[in-house]
Scaffold this active site. Structure first.
Site, PDB file in Angstrom:
ATOM      1  N   HIS A   1      54.211  10.372  44.341  1.00 32.89           N
ATOM      2  CA  HIS A   1      53.568   9.588  43.276  1.00 32.89           C
ATOM      3  C   HIS A   1      52.166  10.079  42.926  1.00 32.89           C
ATOM      4  CE1 HIS A   1      56.592   6.881  45.004  1.00 32.89           C
ATOM      5  NE2 HIS A   1      56.729   6.434  43.768  1.00 32.89           N
TER       6      HIS A   1
ATOM      7  N   GLU B   1      50.730   7.530  50.870  1.00 29.82           N
ATOM      8  CA  GLU B   1      50.738   8.965  50.526  1.00 29.82           C
ATOM      9  C   GLU B   1      49.408   9.630  50.908  1.00 29.82           C
ATOM     10  OE1 GLU B   1      52.326   9.637  46.588  1.00 29.82           O
ATOM     11  OE2 GLU B   1      54.280   8.799  47.153  1.00 29.82           O
TER      12      GLU B   1
ATOM     13  N   ARG C   1      45.881 -20.202  37.791  1.00 32.08           N
ATOM     14  CA  ARG C   1      45.327 -20.227  36.430  1.00 32.08           C
ATOM     15  C   ARG C   1      46.315 -20.935  35.504  1.00 32.08           C
ATOM     16  NH1 ARG C   1      42.756 -15.222  37.877  1.00 32.08           N
ATOM     17  NH2 ARG C   1      40.603 -15.288  37.140  1.00 32.08           N
TER      18      ARG C   1
ATOM     19  N   ARG D   1      35.219 -19.227  39.507  1.00 37.30           N
ATOM     20  CA  ARG D   1      36.137 -20.325  39.228  1.00 37.30           C
ATOM     21  C   ARG D   1      35.502 -21.678  39.553  1.00 37.30           C
ATOM     22  NH1 ARG D   1      41.420 -18.546  39.455  1.00 37.30           N
ATOM     23  NH2 ARG D   1      41.947 -20.671  38.822  1.00 37.30           N
TER      24      ARG D   1
HETATM   25  N1  URA Z   1      40.296 -10.029  39.876  1.00 35.39           N
HETATM   26  C1  URA Z   1      41.119 -11.014  40.263  1.00 35.39           C
HETATM   27  O1  URA Z   1      42.133 -10.774  40.915  1.00 35.39           O
HETATM   28  N2  URA Z   1      40.814 -12.271  39.899  1.00 35.39           N
HETATM   29  C2  URA Z   1      39.732 -12.589  39.176  1.00 35.39           C
HETATM   30  O2  URA Z   1      39.510 -13.763  38.880  1.00 35.39           O
HETATM   31  C3  URA Z   1      38.872 -11.543  38.772  1.00 35.39           C
HETATM   32  C4  URA Z   1      39.180 -10.259  39.146  1.00 35.39           C
END
Ligand code: URA
Length: 265
Positions: A5, A84, A176, A231
């Site tokens: 790959h 790899e 989310r 968040r």
């Molecule tokens: N990368 C992620 O996986 N989540 C986020 O909220 C921001 C970057």
């Protein structure tokens, strides 16, 4: 032998034992350019191969060959890159990427050094049972902390060391609701608050696979990510936040590689 790959062989690596692993293939040339700007070298940076999501550059840090290889997003492609590269003699792997913080004391542009990861990926289960921890190697954690501590004043950033939740999906696995279906399955509903209470610092998508594999293989793995959204505070990803988080993680990771190379016997 050319690995399938990555389209690399041992000779191309020129004895490189350390690899920086961004997720995004576009970050490989950026990291290579940053290494060249920081250390300068007639050999650096040299593009080696770009096949699928795997984009590799060979760089030089204080005379030592260092590889930069992108892993793509998530566990499956990360597992291919790590396997790899290990076949070609790489022994130390540092993921350098971006992350979403889940604690309100973490600012955009700070960096998170992962000590260990909650394994919400699938790929690592094919290397070790779920009870097996995804932990970063102590040498790599120590180098990342020293690098972050030395750069923090100049870069005007804080660094945080702790647990990361590493998921296979950006939307459902990171709870989310702003997704196509907006439905988060019961298993993940409320999970962000639970991780927060359990003092998890952040979400990202590759460290569980990387750290489980490295530990199981007897190799050294680590992960540093720049915070691009939060968040807990509701700060969303923007182009400027991405640029800041990415730049700080890259600069810190490069310094950590220099420290690891110096520490080599
Ligand atoms: N990368 C992620 O996986 N989540 C986020 O909220 C921001 C970057």
């Amino acid at each position: 032998m050319t690995v399938y790959h990555l389209a690399l062989d041992k000779e191309m690596l020129q004895g490189a034992r350390v690899a920086l692993l961004p997720g995004d293939p576009c970050r490989s040339p950026k990291i290579a350019a940053e290494i060249a700007a920081t250390y300068g070298s007639p050999l650096s940076p040299r593009p080696l191969a770009h096949h699928r999501e795997f984009c590799t550059y060979l760089c030089t840090i204080r005379g030592a060959p260092v590889l930069v290889t992108s892993t793509g997003i998530g566990g499956p492609s990360t597992s291919i890159a790590v396997d790899e590269l290990a076949q070609l003699g790489v022994e130390t792997f540092i993921r350098v990427g971006t992350t979403g913080a889940i604690q309100d004391h973490i600012a955009i542009g700070d960096v998170v050094i992962t000590a260990g990861s909650v394994r919400l990926d699938g790929a690592s289960l094919q290397y070790a049972p779920i009870e097996y921890p995804a932990v970063a190697h102590h040498d790599v954690v120590a180098a990342l902390i020293r690098a972050a501590a030395s750069l923090a004043p100049a870069l005007n950033m804080a660094y945080h060391v702790g647990i990361t939740t590493s998921t296979d999906t950006f939307y459902q696995g990171q709870e989310r609701h702003a997704s196509f279906s907006s439905y988060v399955p019961r298993r993940y509903a409320g999970m962000t608050e639970e991780w927060r209470k359990l003092r998890v610092l952040n979400y990202e998508m590759e460290s569980a696979t990387l750290l489980t594999m490295c530990t199981a293989f007897g190799l050294r793995g680590g992960c540093i990510t720049g915070v691009v959204n939060n968040r807990a505070t509701g700060e969303a990803i923007t182009a400027e936040r991405l640029r800041l988080g990415e730049a700080r993680a890259i600069q810190t990771a490069i310094r950590a590689v220099e420290l690891l190379i110096h520490a080599a016997p």
